[in-house]
Design a protein around this motif. Structure first.
Motif, PDB file in Angstrom:
ATOM      1  N   ARG A  29       0.842  -1.210   0.000  1.00  0.00           N
ATOM      2  CA  ARG A  29       0.000   0.000   0.000  1.00  0.00           C
ATOM      3  C   ARG A  29       0.874   1.256   0.000  1.00  0.00           C
ATOM      4  NH1 ARG A  29      -3.030   3.553   3.369  1.00  0.00           N
ATOM      5  NH2 ARG A  29      -5.271   3.454   2.960  1.00  0.00           N
ATOM      6  N   ASP A  30       1.936   1.248   0.801  1.00  0.00           N
ATOM      7  CA  ASP A  30       2.839   2.400   0.863  1.00  0.00           C
ATOM      8  C   ASP A  30       3.507   2.660  -0.487  1.00  0.00           C
ATOM      9  OD1 ASP A  30       2.243   2.912   3.517  1.00  0.00           O
ATOM     10  OD2 ASP A  30       3.963   1.780   4.282  1.00  0.00           O
ATOM     11  N   THR A  31       3.867   1.598  -1.198  1.00  0.00           N
ATOM     12  CA  THR A  31       4.468   1.764  -2.523  1.00  0.00           C
ATOM     13  C   THR A  31       3.479   2.427  -3.471  1.00  0.00           C
ATOM     14  OG1 THR A  31       5.915  -0.145  -2.218  1.00  0.00           O
ATOM     15  CG2 THR A  31       5.496   0.544  -4.488  1.00  0.00           C
ATOM     16  N   VAL A  32       2.223   1.997  -3.431  1.00  0.00           N
ATOM     17  CA  VAL A  32       1.189   2.597  -4.288  1.00  0.00           C
ATOM     18  C   VAL A  32       1.094   4.096  -4.009  1.00  0.00           C
ATOM     19  CG1 VAL A  32      -1.282   2.657  -4.839  1.00  0.00           C
ATOM     20  CG2 VAL A  32      -0.126   0.456  -4.491  1.00  0.00           C
ATOM     21  N   LEU A  33       1.047   4.456  -2.738  1.00  0.00           N
ATOM     22  CA  LEU A  33       0.930   5.865  -2.369  1.00  0.00           C
ATOM     23  C   LEU A  33       2.181   6.651  -2.750  1.00  0.00           C
ATOM     24  CD1 LEU A  33      -0.881   5.446   1.057  1.00  0.00           C
ATOM     25  CD2 LEU A  33      -1.887   6.132  -1.134  1.00  0.00           C
ATOM     26  N   GLY A  64     -10.368  11.810 -25.088  1.00  0.00           N
ATOM     27  CA  GLY A  64     -10.840  10.927 -24.028  1.00  0.00           C
ATOM     28  C   GLY A  64      -9.981  11.010 -22.790  1.00  0.00           C
ATOM     29  N   ASN A  65     -10.414  10.291 -21.778  1.00  0.00           N
ATOM     30  CA  ASN A  65      -9.636  10.193 -20.566  1.00  0.00           C
ATOM     31  C   ASN A  65      -9.741   8.769 -20.057  1.00  0.00           C
ATOM     32  OD1 ASN A  65     -12.305  10.301 -19.764  1.00  0.00           O
ATOM     33  ND2 ASN A  65     -11.880  11.366 -17.890  1.00  0.00           N
ATOM     34  N   THR A  66      -8.786   8.373 -19.277  1.00  0.00           N
ATOM     35  CA  THR A  66      -8.788   7.030 -18.712  1.00  0.00           C
ATOM     36  C   THR A  66      -8.534   7.147 -17.220  1.00  0.00           C
ATOM     37  OG1 THR A  66      -7.881   6.129 -20.757  1.00  0.00           O
ATOM     38  CG2 THR A  66      -7.729   4.747 -18.810  1.00  0.00           C
ATOM     39  N   ASP A  67      -9.433   6.585 -16.443  1.00  0.00           N
ATOM     40  CA  ASP A  67      -9.253   6.526 -15.006  1.00  0.00           C
ATOM     41  C   ASP A  67      -8.613   5.186 -14.674  1.00  0.00           C
ATOM     42  OD1 ASP A  67     -10.530   8.977 -14.824  1.00  0.00           O
ATOM     43  OD2 ASP A  67     -12.496   8.061 -14.590  1.00  0.00           O
ATOM     44  N   TYR A  68      -7.875   5.141 -13.570  1.00  0.00           N
ATOM     45  CA  TYR A  68      -7.153   3.938 -13.176  1.00  0.00           C
ATOM     46  C   TYR A  68      -7.541   3.535 -11.769  1.00  0.00           C
ATOM     47  CZ  TYR A  68      -4.306   4.541 -17.292  1.00  0.00           C
ATOM     48  OH  TYR A  68      -3.892   4.658 -18.595  1.00  0.00           O
ATOM     49  N   THR A  69      -7.518   2.233 -11.533  1.00  0.00           N
ATOM     50  CA  THR A  69      -7.853   1.688 -10.221  1.00  0.00           C
ATOM     51  C   THR A  69      -6.765   0.730  -9.768  1.00  0.00           C
ATOM     52  OG1 THR A  69     -10.233   1.889 -10.580  1.00  0.00           O
ATOM     53  CG2 THR A  69      -9.533   0.268  -8.961  1.00  0.00           C
ATOM     54  N   VAL A  70      -6.482   0.769  -8.481  1.00  0.00           N
ATOM     55  CA  VAL A  70      -5.579  -0.190  -7.844  1.00  0.00           C
ATOM     56  C   VAL A  70      -6.395  -0.891  -6.759  1.00  0.00           C
ATOM     57  CG1 VAL A  70      -3.458  -0.517  -6.530  1.00  0.00           C
ATOM     58  CG2 VAL A  70      -3.578   1.296  -8.270  1.00  0.00           C
ATOM     59  N   ILE A  71      -6.422  -2.214  -6.814  1.00  0.00           N
ATOM     60  CA  ILE A  71      -7.153  -2.991  -5.811  1.00  0.00           C
ATOM     61  C   ILE A  71      -6.132  -3.699  -4.926  1.00  0.00           C
ATOM     62  CG2 ILE A  71      -8.774  -4.887  -5.413  1.00  0.00           C
ATOM     63  CD1 ILE A  71     -10.117  -4.105  -8.051  1.00  0.00           C
ATOM     64  N   LEU A  72      -6.313  -3.523  -3.620  1.00  0.00           N
ATOM     65  CA  LEU A  72      -5.415  -4.124  -2.636  1.00  0.00           C
ATOM     66  C   LEU A  72      -6.191  -5.074  -1.741  1.00  0.00           C
ATOM     67  CD1 LEU A  72      -4.781  -0.695  -2.580  1.00  0.00           C
ATOM     68  CD2 LEU A  72      -2.670  -1.748  -1.824  1.00  0.00           C
ATOM     69  N   LYS A  73      -5.529  -6.127  -1.325  1.00  0.00           N
ATOM     70  CA  LYS A  73      -6.092  -7.028  -0.321  1.00  0.00           C
ATOM     71  C   LYS A  73      -5.012  -7.230   0.726  1.00  0.00           C
ATOM     72  CE  LYS A  73      -8.330 -11.363   0.612  1.00  0.00           C
ATOM     73  NZ  LYS A  73      -8.781 -12.647   0.139  1.00  0.00           N
ATOM     74  N   ASP A  74      -5.391  -7.061   1.974  1.00  0.00           N
ATOM     75  CA  ASP A  74      -4.442  -7.190   3.086  1.00  0.00           C
ATOM     76  C   ASP A  74      -3.221  -6.300   2.881  1.00  0.00           C
ATOM     77  OD1 ASP A  74      -6.114  -9.114   4.288  1.00  0.00           O
ATOM     78  OD2 ASP A  74      -5.178 -10.723   3.128  1.00  0.00           O
ATOM     79  N   GLY A  75      -3.431  -5.105   2.303  1.00  0.00           N
ATOM     80  CA  GLY A  75      -2.366  -4.126   2.157  1.00  0.00           C
ATOM     81  C   GLY A  75      -1.427  -4.339   0.985  1.00  0.00           C
ATOM     82  N   HIS A  76      -1.787  -5.244   0.069  1.00  0.00           N
ATOM     83  CA  HIS A  76      -0.932  -5.512  -1.086  1.00  0.00           C
ATOM     84  C   HIS A  76      -1.754  -5.531  -2.381  1.00  0.00           C
ATOM     85  CE1 HIS A  76       1.546  -6.916   2.245  1.00  0.00           C
ATOM     86  NE2 HIS A  76       2.558  -6.519   1.474  1.00  0.00           N
ATOM     87  N   VAL A  77      -1.135  -5.088  -3.472  1.00  0.00           N
ATOM     88  CA  VAL A  77      -1.810  -4.993  -4.771  1.00  0.00           C
ATOM     89  C   VAL A  77      -2.163  -6.385  -5.285  1.00  0.00           C
ATOM     90  CG1 VAL A  77      -1.531  -4.314  -7.185  1.00  0.00           C
ATOM     91  CG2 VAL A  77      -0.630  -2.841  -5.367  1.00  0.00           C
ATOM     92  N   VAL A  78      -3.427  -6.542  -5.683  1.00  0.00           N
ATOM     93  CA  VAL A  78      -3.859  -7.782  -6.331  1.00  0.00           C
ATOM     94  C   VAL A  78      -4.246  -7.532  -7.785  1.00  0.00           C
ATOM     95  CG1 VAL A  78      -4.556  -8.988  -4.236  1.00  0.00           C
ATOM     96  CG2 VAL A  78      -6.217  -7.559  -5.427  1.00  0.00           C
ATOM     97  N   GLU A  79      -4.594  -6.292  -8.104  1.00  0.00           N
ATOM     98  CA  GLU A  79      -4.987  -5.955  -9.475  1.00  0.00           C
ATOM     99  C   GLU A  79      -4.850  -4.452  -9.661  1.00  0.00           C
ATOM    100  OE1 GLU A  79      -8.857  -6.541 -12.438  1.00  0.00           O
ATOM    101  OE2 GLU A  79      -9.002  -7.173 -10.358  1.00  0.00           O
ATOM    102  N   PHE A  80      -4.475  -4.043 -10.872  1.00  0.00           N
ATOM    103  CA  PHE A  80      -4.416  -2.618 -11.178  1.00  0.00           C
ATOM    104  C   PHE A  80      -4.561  -2.438 -12.679  1.00  0.00           C
ATOM    105  CE2 PHE A  80      -0.087  -4.183 -11.184  1.00  0.00           C
ATOM    106  CZ  PHE A  80       0.472  -3.641 -12.337  1.00  0.00           C
ATOM    107  N   GLY A  81      -5.070  -1.272 -13.067  1.00  0.00           N
ATOM    108  CA  GLY A  81      -5.187  -0.978 -14.486  1.00  0.00           C
ATOM    109  C   GLY A  81      -6.282   0.020 -14.770  1.00  0.00           C
ATOM    110  N   PRO A  82      -6.560   0.227 -16.075  1.00  0.00           N
ATOM    111  CA  PRO A  82      -7.592   1.193 -16.452  1.00  0.00           C
ATOM    112  C   PRO A  82      -8.973   0.667 -16.095  1.00  0.00           C
ATOM    113  CG  PRO A  82      -6.761   0.054 -18.393  1.00  0.00           C
ATOM    114  CD  PRO A  82      -5.926  -0.391 -17.219  1.00  0.00           C
ATOM    115  N   GLY A  83      -9.834   1.580 -15.698  1.00  0.00           N
ATOM    116  CA  GLY A  83     -11.205   1.229 -15.348  1.00  0.00           C
ATOM    117  C   GLY A  83     -11.534   1.690 -13.947  1.00  0.00           C
TER     118      GLY A  83
END
Length: 101
Positions: A29-33, A64-83
């Protein structure tokens, strides 16, 4: 010192799409931030957190524009990308891919 200032200036010019490529599954999570900064929106579903970063850079060549999402579980990235984050079932979150218009 000059190199550090230059590196910070170049990093400030990168788009979210360019910066997100620095993440890996399992990143903390800290790396993402540190890499992407504070998210524009945060959502918690069960053990998952979803950080949404709205497109910040627009050019004359891109309508156009693209929004991005990062999904974390237990403080760690499990998925990331556009959408954008979308709830899937009671306790899961996935990234809904943007629809082409």
């Amino acid at each position: 010192m000059g190199a550090a200032v230059l590196a910070a200036a170049v990093a400030g010019c990168q788009t979210t799409g360019q910066l997100i490529t620095r993440l890996d599954p399992g990143s903390s999570r800290d790396t993402v931030l540190d890499v992407l900064g504070r998210p524009d929106a945060m959502r918690t579903v069960g053990d998952f957190e979803a950080f949404t970063y709205l497109a910040r850079k627009r050019t004359r060549l891109s309508l156009g524009n693209t929004d991005y999402t990062v999904i974390l579980k237990d403080g760690h990235v499990v998925e990331f990308g556009p959408g954008l984050p979308q709830r899937e079932g009671l306790h899961n979150v996935v990234i809904a891919q943007p629809v082409e218009r």
